[in-house]
Write a protein that holds these residues in place. Sequence first.
Motif, PDB file in Angstrom:
ATOM      1  N   ALA A  36       0.819  -1.205   0.000  1.00 18.47           N
ATOM      2  CA  ALA A  36       0.000   0.000   0.000  1.00 18.47           C
ATOM      3  C   ALA A  36       0.854   1.256   0.000  1.00 18.47           C
ATOM      4  O   ALA A  36       0.437   2.303  -0.503  1.00 18.47           O
ATOM      5  CB  ALA A  36      -0.921   0.002   1.218  1.00 18.47           C
ATOM      6  N   GLY A  37       2.063   1.143   0.542  1.00 15.22           N
ATOM      7  CA  GLY A  37       2.942   2.295   0.604  1.00 15.22           C
ATOM      8  C   GLY A  37       3.784   2.507  -0.637  1.00 15.22           C
ATOM      9  O   GLY A  37       4.494   3.518  -0.732  1.00 15.22           O
ATOM     10  N   THR A  38       3.708   1.577  -1.600  1.00 13.04           N
ATOM     11  CA  THR A  38       4.548   1.699  -2.793  1.00 13.04           C
ATOM     12  C   THR A  38       3.771   1.631  -4.110  1.00 13.04           C
ATOM     13  O   THR A  38       4.176   2.271  -5.088  1.00 13.04           O
ATOM     14  CB  THR A  38       5.618   0.584  -2.795  1.00 13.04           C
ATOM     15  OG1 THR A  38       4.972  -0.699  -2.683  1.00 13.04           O
ATOM     16  CG2 THR A  38       6.593   0.755  -1.631  1.00 13.04           C
ATOM     17  N   LEU A  39       2.685   0.887  -4.149  1.00  4.47           N
ATOM     18  CA  LEU A  39       1.960   0.728  -5.408  1.00  4.47           C
ATOM     19  C   LEU A  39       1.147   1.977  -5.748  1.00  4.47           C
ATOM     20  O   LEU A  39       0.692   2.703  -4.859  1.00  4.47           O
ATOM     21  CB  LEU A  39       1.006  -0.467  -5.333  1.00  4.47           C
ATOM     22  CG  LEU A  39       1.650  -1.859  -5.231  1.00  4.47           C
ATOM     23  CD1 LEU A  39       0.557  -2.923  -5.199  1.00  4.47           C
ATOM     24  CD2 LEU A  39       2.607  -2.111  -6.383  1.00  4.47           C
ATOM     25  N   ALA A  40       0.954   2.215  -7.039  1.00  4.44           N
ATOM     26  CA  ALA A  40       0.100   3.317  -7.485  1.00  4.44           C
ATOM     27  C   ALA A  40      -1.351   3.015  -7.125  1.00  4.44           C
ATOM     28  O   ALA A  40      -1.748   1.861  -6.976  1.00  4.44           O
ATOM     29  CB  ALA A  40       0.241   3.507  -8.994  1.00  4.44           C
ATOM     30  N   ALA A  41      -2.151   4.062  -7.003  1.00  8.63           N
ATOM     31  CA  ALA A  41      -3.560   3.888  -6.655  1.00  8.63           C
ATOM     32  C   ALA A  41      -4.267   2.986  -7.661  1.00  8.63           C
ATOM     33  O   ALA A  41      -5.120   2.166  -7.288  1.00  8.63           O
ATOM     34  CB  ALA A  41      -4.255   5.245  -6.588  1.00  8.63           C
ATOM     35  N   MET A  70      -1.390   9.993   2.043  1.00  4.08           N
ATOM     36  CA  MET A  70      -1.641   8.790   2.830  1.00  4.08           C
ATOM     37  C   MET A  70      -0.546   7.765   2.610  1.00  4.08           C
ATOM     38  O   MET A  70      -0.069   7.117   3.553  1.00  4.08           O
ATOM     39  CB  MET A  70      -3.005   8.178   2.462  1.00  4.08           C
ATOM     40  CG  MET A  70      -3.352   6.949   3.294  1.00  4.08           C
ATOM     41  SD  MET A  70      -4.904   6.147   2.797  1.00  4.08           S
ATOM     42  CE  MET A  70      -4.371   5.303   1.286  1.00  4.08           C
ATOM     43  N   GLN A  71      -0.123   7.614   1.370  1.00  2.00           N
ATOM     44  CA  GLN A  71       0.912   6.640   1.055  1.00  2.00           C
ATOM     45  C   GLN A  71       2.223   6.988   1.753  1.00  2.00           C
ATOM     46  O   GLN A  71       2.924   6.097   2.262  1.00  2.00           O
ATOM     47  CB  GLN A  71       1.116   6.579  -0.461  1.00  2.00           C
ATOM     48  CG  GLN A  71       1.835   5.334  -0.929  1.00  2.00           C
ATOM     49  CD  GLN A  71       1.780   5.200  -2.444  1.00  2.00           C
ATOM     50  OE1 GLN A  71       2.101   6.141  -3.166  1.00  2.00           O
ATOM     51  NE2 GLN A  71       1.369   4.044  -2.924  1.00  2.00           N
ATOM     52  N   ALA A  72       2.548   8.256   1.820  1.00  2.00           N
ATOM     53  CA  ALA A  72       3.762   8.683   2.517  1.00  2.00           C
ATOM     54  C   ALA A  72       3.672   8.358   4.002  1.00  2.00           C
ATOM     55  O   ALA A  72       4.661   7.941   4.625  1.00  2.00           O
ATOM     56  CB  ALA A  72       3.984  10.183   2.315  1.00  2.00           C
ATOM     57  N   ALA A  73       2.480   8.521   4.593  1.00  2.00           N
ATOM     58  CA  ALA A  73       2.277   8.203   6.012  1.00  2.00           C
ATOM     59  C   ALA A  73       2.433   6.711   6.258  1.00  2.00           C
ATOM     60  O   ALA A  73       3.015   6.291   7.266  1.00  2.00           O
ATOM     61  CB  ALA A  73       0.891   8.674   6.459  1.00  2.00           C
ATOM     62  N   ILE A  74       1.914   5.890   5.325  1.00  2.00           N
ATOM     63  CA  ILE A  74       2.060   4.434   5.444  1.00  2.00           C
ATOM     64  C   ILE A  74       3.536   4.051   5.393  1.00  2.00           C
ATOM     65  O   ILE A  74       4.017   3.236   6.185  1.00  2.00           O
ATOM     66  CB  ILE A  74       1.279   3.720   4.326  1.00  2.00           C
ATOM     67  CG1 ILE A  74      -0.231   3.926   4.510  1.00  2.00           C
ATOM     68  CG2 ILE A  74       1.612   2.224   4.311  1.00  2.00           C
ATOM     69  CD1 ILE A  74      -1.069   3.412   3.363  1.00  2.00           C
ATOM     70  N   ARG A  75       4.282   4.649   4.459  1.00  2.00           N
ATOM     71  CA  ARG A  75       5.709   4.333   4.335  1.00  2.00           C
ATOM     72  C   ARG A  75       6.468   4.731   5.598  1.00  2.00           C
ATOM     73  O   ARG A  75       7.321   3.983   6.079  1.00  2.00           O
ATOM     74  CB  ARG A  75       6.308   5.033   3.119  1.00  2.00           C
ATOM     75  CG  ARG A  75       5.951   4.389   1.790  1.00  2.00           C
ATOM     76  CD  ARG A  75       6.912   4.833   0.691  1.00  2.00           C
ATOM     77  NE  ARG A  75       6.895   6.283   0.525  1.00  2.00           N
ATOM     78  CZ  ARG A  75       6.077   6.918  -0.320  1.00  2.00           C
ATOM     79  NH1 ARG A  75       5.197   6.236  -1.025  1.00  2.00           N
ATOM     80  NH2 ARG A  75       6.137   8.232  -0.433  1.00  2.00           N
TER      81      ARG A  75
END
Length: 285
Positions: A36-41, A70-75
């Motif tokens: 979820a932190g790396t793949l495109a939407a 959101m993706q940056a927060a997951i990473r």
Amino acid sequence: MPEDESLPERIRRKKNQLSVSQQKVARYCLTNSQKAGTLAALRIAEELEVSESTVVRFAVKMGYRGFPDMQAAIRRAWESRAEEEQPVARGQIAGKAADSLRVDLNSLQQTIAALDLGRLAGAADALVKAQRIHVCGFRTSFSLAFLAEFHMRQVHRSVRLIDGVGGTQPDDVALIEPDDALLAFTFPVYDDRTIDTIERAVDVGAQTVVVTDSALAPLPIARQLHTLTVRHDSVTFFNSTVAATALLNALVVRMVELRTDAEPGFEERITDHFQQKRSPARDRP
């Protein structure tokens, strides 16, 4: 909404506002954080068979400026966890067995990092004060329920395991009273018998402690519901019970502490009781 609030906390607060498709995205982010932190939407949408706009709208619903935010927060979250984890040398053990050990270790570490100790203490307090504790868990969760019943009957005056043997589960559930407490274990696929038992306990006003995988578990909303989440990831078909077992151990330890506070010497008495039960080793030639 606090900027430093984690995605799991945001999902827990807003789970009842999510559509079915958005719940899919939420579960994916909770259980596949690295992807979820790396793949495109678009890629995430394809994997979940939802629209790309659903993934983007979910991020906004969670209070982020957009999907990249959101993706940056997951990473940041899983990179922070990775820094705290002790690396295991891949060369030590090979194959899926090694992967299983690493996944269990990671699940335990992530569970500890995310655990709300105040919530754990509140759950233990509810169990100690109950007139009677009912314990349930089916399928792969039955081993957890059996272990919980075994330990807790040493700490509490009245503990019952709801095992459903002989089709008695409805009758056992009907015995739950308002002054009782229920401890339940449920993970995907959520067994209907466990959910029915939880709903009965909540309906009668009994304190209810549920150990599950995420805020998306199909649980009722009630003031007397204490939800404790753990990771259950596995490299194959079954749910791992490693993190749940560790949390159960911590729950029992806290219950012993509470009993000892109320009855000085309780821990020593129960320890002596178990030591006396051990059979002495036979002399060998």
